[in-house]
Design a protein around this motif. Structure first.
Motif, mmCIF file in Angstrom:
data_model
loop_
_atom_site.group_PDB
_atom_site.id
_atom_site.type_symbol
_atom_site.label_atom_id
_atom_site.label_comp_id
_atom_site.label_asym_id
_atom_site.label_seq_id
_atom_site.Cartn_x
_atom_site.Cartn_y
_atom_site.Cartn_z
ATOM 1 N N PHE A 193 0.843 -1.190 0.000
ATOM 2 C CA PHE A 193 0.000 0.000 0.000
ATOM 3 C C PHE A 193 0.883 1.247 0.000
ATOM 4 C CE2 PHE A 193 -3.178 -2.820 2.138
ATOM 5 C CZ PHE A 193 -4.250 -2.596 1.290
ATOM 6 N N ILE A 194 0.567 2.185 -0.890
ATOM 7 C CA ILE A 194 1.131 3.532 -0.813
ATOM 8 C C ILE A 194 -0.002 4.434 -0.361
ATOM 9 C CG2 ILE A 194 2.318 5.399 -2.013
ATOM 10 C CD1 ILE A 194 3.233 3.365 -4.092
ATOM 11 N N ALA A 229 -5.200 5.314 -0.502
ATOM 12 C CA ALA A 229 -4.113 4.361 -0.750
ATOM 13 C C ALA A 229 -4.289 3.719 -2.108
ATOM 14 C CB ALA A 229 -4.077 3.291 0.327
ATOM 15 N N ASP A 230 -3.169 3.448 -2.755
ATOM 16 C CA ASP A 230 -3.131 2.588 -3.933
ATOM 17 C C ASP A 230 -2.403 1.311 -3.532
ATOM 18 O OD1 ASP A 230 -4.365 4.519 -5.439
ATOM 19 O OD2 ASP A 230 -2.542 5.163 -6.487
ATOM 20 N N TYR A 284 3.369 -5.174 -12.004
ATOM 21 C CA TYR A 284 1.990 -5.095 -12.499
ATOM 22 C C TYR A 284 1.251 -3.845 -12.059
ATOM 23 C CZ TYR A 284 2.467 -9.575 -14.677
ATOM 24 O OH TYR A 284 2.882 -10.581 -15.508
ATOM 25 N N GLY A 285 1.869 -3.034 -11.228
ATOM 26 C CA GLY A 285 1.313 -1.724 -10.921
ATOM 27 C C GLY A 285 0.081 -1.754 -10.040
ATOM 28 N N GLU A 286 -0.654 -0.644 -10.087
ATOM 29 C CA GLU A 286 -1.820 -0.471 -9.216
ATOM 30 C C GLU A 286 -2.948 -1.423 -9.599
ATOM 31 O OE1 GLU A 286 -5.501 2.621 -8.604
ATOM 32 O OE2 GLU A 286 -3.683 3.357 -9.583
ATOM 33 N N ILE A 287 -3.462 -2.143 -8.610
ATOM 34 C CA ILE A 287 -4.623 -2.992 -8.849
ATOM 35 C C ILE A 287 -5.824 -2.577 -8.003
ATOM 36 C CG2 ILE A 287 -3.436 -5.037 -9.731
ATOM 37 C CD1 ILE A 287 -3.467 -6.191 -6.937
ATOM 38 N N ILE A 288 -5.577 -1.820 -6.929
ATOM 39 C CA ILE A 288 -6.670 -1.281 -6.120
ATOM 40 C C ILE A 288 -6.366 0.180 -5.813
ATOM 41 C CG2 ILE A 288 -7.928 -1.375 -3.930
ATOM 42 C CD1 ILE A 288 -7.408 -4.307 -3.739
ATOM 43 N N GLY A 289 -7.384 1.005 -5.917
ATOM 44 C CA GLY A 289 -7.305 2.391 -5.465
ATOM 45 C C GLY A 289 -8.485 2.665 -4.556
ATOM 46 N N GLY A 290 -8.231 3.307 -3.407
ATOM 47 C CA GLY A 290 -9.332 3.548 -2.490
ATOM 48 C C GLY A 290 -9.059 4.721 -1.577
ATOM 49 N N PHE A 324 -13.316 1.401 -2.267
ATOM 50 C CA PHE A 324 -12.177 1.178 -3.159
ATOM 51 C C PHE A 324 -12.653 0.510 -4.434
ATOM 52 C CE2 PHE A 324 -12.513 -2.481 -0.331
ATOM 53 C CZ PHE A 324 -12.360 -3.578 -1.163
ATOM 54 N N GLY A 325 -11.793 0.555 -5.434
ATOM 55 C CA GLY A 325 -12.073 -0.111 -6.697
ATOM 56 C C GLY A 325 -10.945 -1.059 -7.042
ATOM 57 N N LEU A 326 -11.315 -2.289 -7.377
ATOM 58 C CA LEU A 326 -10.337 -3.298 -7.779
ATOM 59 C C LEU A 326 -10.509 -3.564 -9.260
ATOM 60 C CD1 LEU A 326 -9.464 -6.602 -5.919
ATOM 61 C CD2 LEU A 326 -9.968 -6.635 -8.350
ATOM 62 N N GLY A 327 -9.457 -3.332 -10.036
ATOM 63 C CA GLY A 327 -9.506 -3.583 -11.475
ATOM 64 C C GLY A 327 -9.327 -5.063 -11.766
ATOM 65 N N LEU A 328 -10.358 -5.673 -12.332
ATOM 66 C CA LEU A 328 -10.321 -7.126 -12.529
ATOM 67 C C LEU A 328 -9.216 -7.549 -13.489
ATOM 68 C CD1 LEU A 328 -11.505 -9.945 -12.107
ATOM 69 C CD2 LEU A 328 -13.113 -9.459 -13.955
ATOM 70 N N GLU A 329 -9.105 -6.870 -14.637
ATOM 71 C CA GLU A 329 -8.152 -7.327 -15.661
ATOM 72 C C GLU A 329 -6.702 -7.199 -15.201
ATOM 73 O OE1 GLU A 329 -11.930 -7.251 -17.356
ATOM 74 O OE2 GLU A 329 -10.911 -5.576 -16.378
ATOM 75 N N ARG A 330 -6.377 -6.129 -14.484
ATOM 76 C CA ARG A 330 -5.005 -6.016 -13.964
ATOM 77 C C ARG A 330 -4.727 -7.093 -12.928
ATOM 78 N NH1 ARG A 330 -3.219 0.303 -13.116
ATOM 79 N NH2 ARG A 330 -3.525 0.998 -15.262
ATOM 80 N N THR A 331 -5.752 -7.430 -12.146
ATOM 81 C CA THR A 331 -5.588 -8.488 -11.151
ATOM 82 C C THR A 331 -5.373 -9.837 -11.831
ATOM 83 O OG1 THR A 331 -6.993 -7.250 -9.602
ATOM 84 C CG2 THR A 331 -6.657 -9.601 -9.158
#
Length: 429
Positions: free
Chosen positions: A316-317, A342-343, A350-356, A397-404
């Motif tokens: 988490f950042i 936090a991201d 793979y970078g950010e997968i959740i932002g909230g 928060f939002g979780l991006g399915l495809e990046r996950t």
């Protein structure tokens, strides 16, 4: 007995009938080896010339790649077979002998494969990825449902932007302007005030002219919102959810992960709690690593990758500058220039997968944010009502399915994570 390949182990020594497609075929003259698939799995059918009628032998010989057929045979256990079982074929009933298949069993270029995406998804690797995607969705929904979240469906057509950006697809809604949603979050906040803990799962759209390996124009988001929930509790929920998802996939998708060649050792480390660093600490880390970075800017893909290299699990950042985040994020009361946000950055680049974030619950501060971001207040009047009538601390928060999916599968590009990707220059098929 009519069955499917994934249930074939239940019928060892018995005769079964399956509907299938011919994935591949080879012959030694007196024996034909039929590689069969039915959507649930793959199995080899062994056809011995002297054990079947001449008609059945000839029908099998005439089958081409992707021909459809019914196959009857006796199930035999064979530890050498990839599935552990083979089928001693006694009868073949062709449904259709397919035309020459465009995707031969050889190397093809990406553009060719994307043009034939409707056929490419039949291949073992692509099937495995889509099966893993389905299990990720199952795990997410199971965990949220067990934690008393209620599924709510926000609209796809909206009168305004969620994040105040211009990266929206515009359309006409009869005599009004409308946009394809870039997030269901604002509506989920309303739902949380009615149901407590809610989540949405649906498509979102970003009109960003980006060609990076992390971007799709249409992608799917899981967006939970929680009433009476502060920033820190939200982080706990995020890490517990993601830990559950990864461990579920490791348990239930062993064959699929092996099929795509995924090294699962990095995934085994993905258990809560996750490390947390502040934006300030992340900036300091980058500068120490020789990546000059100014406080107040947002991180790009190279920065996220560099930060993630210091950890063996997602990190988490937290506490980004307010200026680089969306208007609805609550400032830290002890340090108003940064947000309670936090991201979550995935390992392995793979970078950010959740932002909230924790959301602004003070109506006066939200009005101020509307002014600062020059947002049309009339379009957000309903959103202001959430602060007028029983406002509470709340987070989401939002979780991006495809990046996950890309991260868990270890894929180079998100285009393989969704059945029919929509990218900057691709709307076909």
């Amino acid at each position: 007995m009519v069955t499917t390949i994934n249930k074939i182990s239940e019928y060892v020594g018995q005769e079964v009938k399956i509907g299938a497609w011919l994935y591949n075929k080879r012959s030694s003259g007196k024996i034909q080896f039929l590689q069969l698939r039915d959507g649930t799995g793959f199995i080899q059918g062994v056809l011995v010339k002297k054990q079947v009628s001449p008609e059945v032998w000839e029908q099998a010989q005439n089958l081409t790649q992707e021909s459809s057929l019914y196959v009857t045979g006796t199930v035999r256990q064979d530890d050498r077979a990839p599935s552990g079982y083979e089928l001693d074929v006694t009868d073949v009933e062709p449904i259709q002998v397919a035309e020459e298949y465009p995707i031969a069993l050889k190397e093809h270029g990406v553009e060719f494969l994307m043009d034939h995406r409707h056929l490419w998804i039949r291949s073992p690797r692509q099937r495995a990825i889509l099966k893993i995607r389905a299990e990720i969705i199952r795990a997410i929904q199971d965990w949220l449902n067990n934690e008393s979240f209620t599924l709510v469906d926000p609209p796809v057509l909206t009168p305004s932007s969620c994040e105040g950006t211009t990266n929206l697809f515009h359309t006409k809604y009869f005599d009004e302007d409308a946009f394809l949603t870039q997030s269901g979050q604002l509506y989920m906040e309303a739902a949380a005030m009615a149901l407590g803990r809610v989540y949405s799962f649906g498509p979102t759209f970003r009109a960003e002219k980006s060609k990076t390996r992390r971007h799709l124009i249409e992608f799917w988001m899981i967006e939970p919102e929680m009433a009476f929930c502060a920033h820190e509790e939200s982080l706990n929920i995020q890490e517990n959810l993601l830990s559950h998802v990864v461990q579920h996939v490791l348990k239930h998708c062993e064959a699929e992960l092996k099929q795509i060649g995924r090294d699962t050792k990095p995934l085994e480390n993905v258990t809560a709690p996750f490390p947390r660093i502040t934006y300030d600490e992340a900036v300091e880390l980058l500068n120490k690593e020789g990546m000059e970075f100014k406080w107040g800017e947002d991180f790009g893909a190279p920065h996220e990758t560099k930060i993630a290299e210091s950890f063996d699990k997602p990190v988490f950042i937290t506490h980004y500058p307010v200026e680089v985040k969306a208007f609805y994020m609550k400032p830290d009361p002890e340090r108003p220039e940064v947000a309670l946000c936090a991201d979550l950055i995935a390992p392995e680049g793979y970078g950010e997968i959740i932002g909230g974030s924790q959301r602004i619950d003070d109506p006066e501060l939200l009005k101020q944010r509307f002014d600062e971001h020059r947002l049309p207040k009339e379009a957000y009047e309903w959103y202001m009502d959430l602060r007028r009538y029983g406002t509470v601390p709340h987070s989401g928060f939002g979780l991006g399915l495809e990046r996950t999916v890309a991260w868990i599968c270890g894929l180079d590009h998100v285009r393989e994570t969704i059945p029919f990707p929509r990218m900057l220059n691709r709307l076909y098929p």
